[in-house]
Design an enzyme around this catalytic site. Structure first.
Site, short mmCIF file in Angstrom:
data_model
loop_
_atom_site.label_atom_id
_atom_site.label_comp_id
_atom_site.label_asym_id
_atom_site.label_seq_id
_atom_site.Cartn_x
_atom_site.Cartn_y
_atom_site.Cartn_z
NE ARG A 67 -2.46 0.11 3.47
CZ ARG A 67 -3.26 -0.17 4.65
NH1 ARG A 67 -4.43 -0.57 4.60
NH2 ARG A 67 -2.48 -0.24 5.77
CG HIS A 204 15.25 -18.28 9.17
ND1 HIS A 204 14.47 -17.93 10.13
CD2 HIS A 204 16.42 -18.03 9.61
CE1 HIS A 204 14.94 -17.68 11.20
NE2 HIS A 204 16.16 -17.49 11.04
CD GLU A 242 17.11 -14.34 18.97
OE1 GLU A 242 17.17 -13.78 17.90
OE2 GLU A 242 15.81 -14.43 19.06
CG ASP A 261 9.57 -15.64 17.71
OD1 ASP A 261 9.26 -15.67 16.48
OD2 ASP A 261 10.39 -15.17 17.96
CG HIS A 266 13.24 -21.45 14.22
ND1 HIS A 266 13.16 -21.44 12.73
CD2 HIS A 266 13.56 -20.03 14.45
CE1 HIS A 266 12.71 -20.14 12.60
NE2 HIS A 266 13.00 -19.32 13.40
C1 BG6 Z 1 12.96 -15.60 13.78
C2 BG6 Z 1 12.11 -15.17 15.09
O1 BG6 Z 1 12.30 -16.69 13.18
O2 BG6 Z 1 14.39 -15.87 14.04
C3 BG6 Z 1 12.90 -14.10 15.67
O3 BG6 Z 1 10.84 -14.61 14.76
C4 BG6 Z 1 14.48 -14.44 15.89
O4 BG6 Z 1 12.50 -13.60 16.72
C5 BG6 Z 1 15.21 -14.79 14.33
O5 BG6 Z 1 15.05 -13.29 16.24
C6 BG6 Z 1 16.50 -15.41 14.80
O6 BG6 Z 1 16.98 -15.84 13.48
P1 BG6 Z 1 18.66 -16.14 13.36
O7 BG6 Z 1 18.71 -16.56 11.81
O8 BG6 Z 1 19.30 -14.70 13.71
O9 BG6 Z 1 18.95 -17.00 14.57
#
Ligand code: BG6
Length: 512
Positions: A67, A204, A242, A261, A266
């Site tokens: 948008r 990912h 993190e 999350d 993951h």
């Molecule tokens: C994401 C989460 O999937 O992965 C985030 O939503 C997180 O909260 C991130 O910070 C971390 O990814 P990576 O690749 O930096 O470990």
């Protein structure tokens, strides 16, 4: 065209050397949510990096939908800045110029029929102008609440129609629902519009080199598999720590929390790869069959007040600077019960893993950024040493370092130099950076390329997603009834309950 799944099945039918670079055929990618962080920091740079490595087709087209009152050139400028700032590989003007020729922008909101009709026209024109051949992927980098509308619009405007050999695929970012029920609902909506083999759910972590190395380590070697079971393994710790806080992400994170999350996706995927049986082959079907099997056998261990932990960070010192707590960062309701730290205990009900706890933990604003899988072994059944000589001998461990400093560490006991037979822990290290000269591609490069190639191995199917919620839901329900999580200071390793949950069985968390 050979359906993507079959491309993997019979090596005799596909004699191509798998080490050769895989290059996507004619195609285009449309991203919804191009104004978001993920697009700017990960997706656009990854597309440039793929182009730079020569892995995109010459007529590749990138279309943005948002948008904004932008023309193609304005969107091009946004992509350019994202690439300049975040791309992994060096900037080459000629690569950029070629990519820029295929950049288009369609302004509009998700409920705007005309905008989607314009998108359908744009896609048609791209087929004619750039030779994208009717092959298009649609990347939904948008909040889950927008999924149903976008999917319906794609279907209504004919963008999901595949004819002849051409393909249409959809890429979905997590969260895949909020719990089992909402995930099932979401899967139904997606599958009304796209058949399951055209759905690519992004986790990912599965695109990270070191995560794929779990399979190489386990199944390319003779050394580890014989001891990869309850006879030798005491427990497994999977950590995703993190150091960053949530500044600016409250809108997404409040009400979701650490477990939804990252544990639901993951960490459970890391656990599945660590615990699963050897797949018959690495075909998508065989790989998924093993992951589904192990996830089906996985249960959370209770009582949850003792076997799980959850916390919320408060202000504290981290890496030499004073950082604010969750509630000083803004955006979170003062009575928010959203956890920024979560730890759970799982068991896998199988012959291989009976009695071996799997501890999964994650948190924001912890001591440092590290993701690792530590397989901790039982102590030797007998130590023929004077007991004072082994006081500093811990348990053997194999640690797969997912990030940073990707590699594998083995911890074992060795003799301390000197006249006595004292034994102490030492480590043996493999580091990706030392062993290989080429740097690892970003996870998103690998995954976007796989979408364009139609290779689904690294994308969880809906069954895996649903099983993961089934594992987590009882813990989430328990937490929801318990109110506020325990506070922990930024820069530490989580709330006291985290240490307590391991201490009850005489174990301790690693301090990576
Ligand atoms: C994401 C989460 O999937 O992965 C985030 O939503 C997180 O909260 C991130 O910070 C971390 O990814 P990576 O690749 O930096 O470990």
């Amino acid at each position: 065209m050979t359906p993507p799944d079959q491309q993997w099945q019979n090596p005799l039918r596909d004699p191509r050397d798998k080490r050769l670079p895989r290059i996507a055929g004619p195609c285009g990618l449309t991203i919804f949510g191009v104004t978001g962080d993920l697009s700017r920091k990960k997706l656009m740079p990854a597309i440039y990096d793929l182009a730079n490595r020569g892995l995109l087709p010459p007529g590749f087209a990138l279309t943005g939908f948002a948008r904004r009152d932008w023309a193609d050139q304005d969107f091009g400028q946004v992509v350019y800045e994202a690439v300049k700032e975040h791309a992994r590989t060096p900037f080459h003007q000629s690569v950029w110029d070629r990519l820029a020729e295929g950049i288009r922008f369609v302004p509009g909101s998700f409920d705007d029929d005309e905008a989607f009709d314009r998108l359908a026209d744009t896609v048609k024109h791209l087929d004619a102008e750039r030779g994208t051949g009717g092959n298009h992927a649609f990347y939904l980098s948008v909040p889950p609440s927008a999924f149903p509308t976008v999917l319906k619009q794609l279907s209504r405007s004919g963008l999901t129609d595949q004819s002849g050999d051409s393909w249409r695929r959809v890429v979905i970012e997590k969260p895949f629902g909020h719990d089992l029920e909402s995930a099932q609902h979401l899967n139904r909506i997606v599958n009304e519009v796209f058949p399951e083999d055209s759905v690519f759910r992004i986790d990912h972590y599965l695109g990270k080199e070191t995560v794929q190395n779990i399979l190489a380590l386990r199944f390319a070697n003779q050394l580890f598999e014989p001891i990869w079971n309850s006879h030798y393994v005491d427990h497994v710790q999977i950590t995703m720590a993190e150091d960053i806080g949530l500044g600016g992400r409250a809108g997404y994170y409040d009400g979701i929390g650490a477990a939804r999350d990252v544990i639901q996706n993951h960490l459970l995927q890391l656990m599945a790869l660590t615990a699963m049986e050897e797949p018959v082959s690495f075909s998508p079907q065989d790989l998924r069959a093993e992951k589904v099997k192990v996830l089906s056998a996985t249960k959370p261990v209770g009582p949850f007040d003792e076997t799980t932990a959850r916390g919320q960070y408060t202000g504290g010192w981290q890496g030499g600077s004073l950082v604010p707590g969750l509630h000083e960062e803004g955006g979170f309701a003062s009575d928010s019960i959203t956890e920024t730290y979560a730890a759970i205990t799982l068991e896998v009900e199988s012959r291989r893993w009976a009695g071996v706890p799997f501890y999964l933990r994650t948190g924001k604003r912890l001591g440092r950024r590290v993701t690792e899988i530590a397989v901790v072994f039982k102590r030797a059944p007998h130590l023929p040493f004077d007991s004072t000589m082994t006081e500093e001998l811990g348990q053997n461990a194999l640690v797969i370092r997912v990030q940073p400093d990707e590699g594998v560490t083995m911890r074992f006991g060795a003799k301390v130099p000197g006249t006595s037979m004292e034994v102490r822990d030492v480590t043996m290290d493999f580091g990706y950076g030392h062993a290989f000269t080429e740097s690892s591609p970003e996870a998103y490069e690998r995954l976007i390329l796989d979408v364009l190639l139609g290779e689904p191995s690294l994308f969880p199917v809906n069954e895996e997603v649903e099983l993961s919620w089934k594992i987590l839901d009882p813990v989430l329900e328990h937490w929801a009834a318990r109110g506020k999580p325990q506070p922990y200071k930024a820069g530490t390793w989580g709330p006291p309950s985290a240490d307590a949950m391991l201490a009850r069985t005489g174990r301790v968390w690693r301090r990576p």
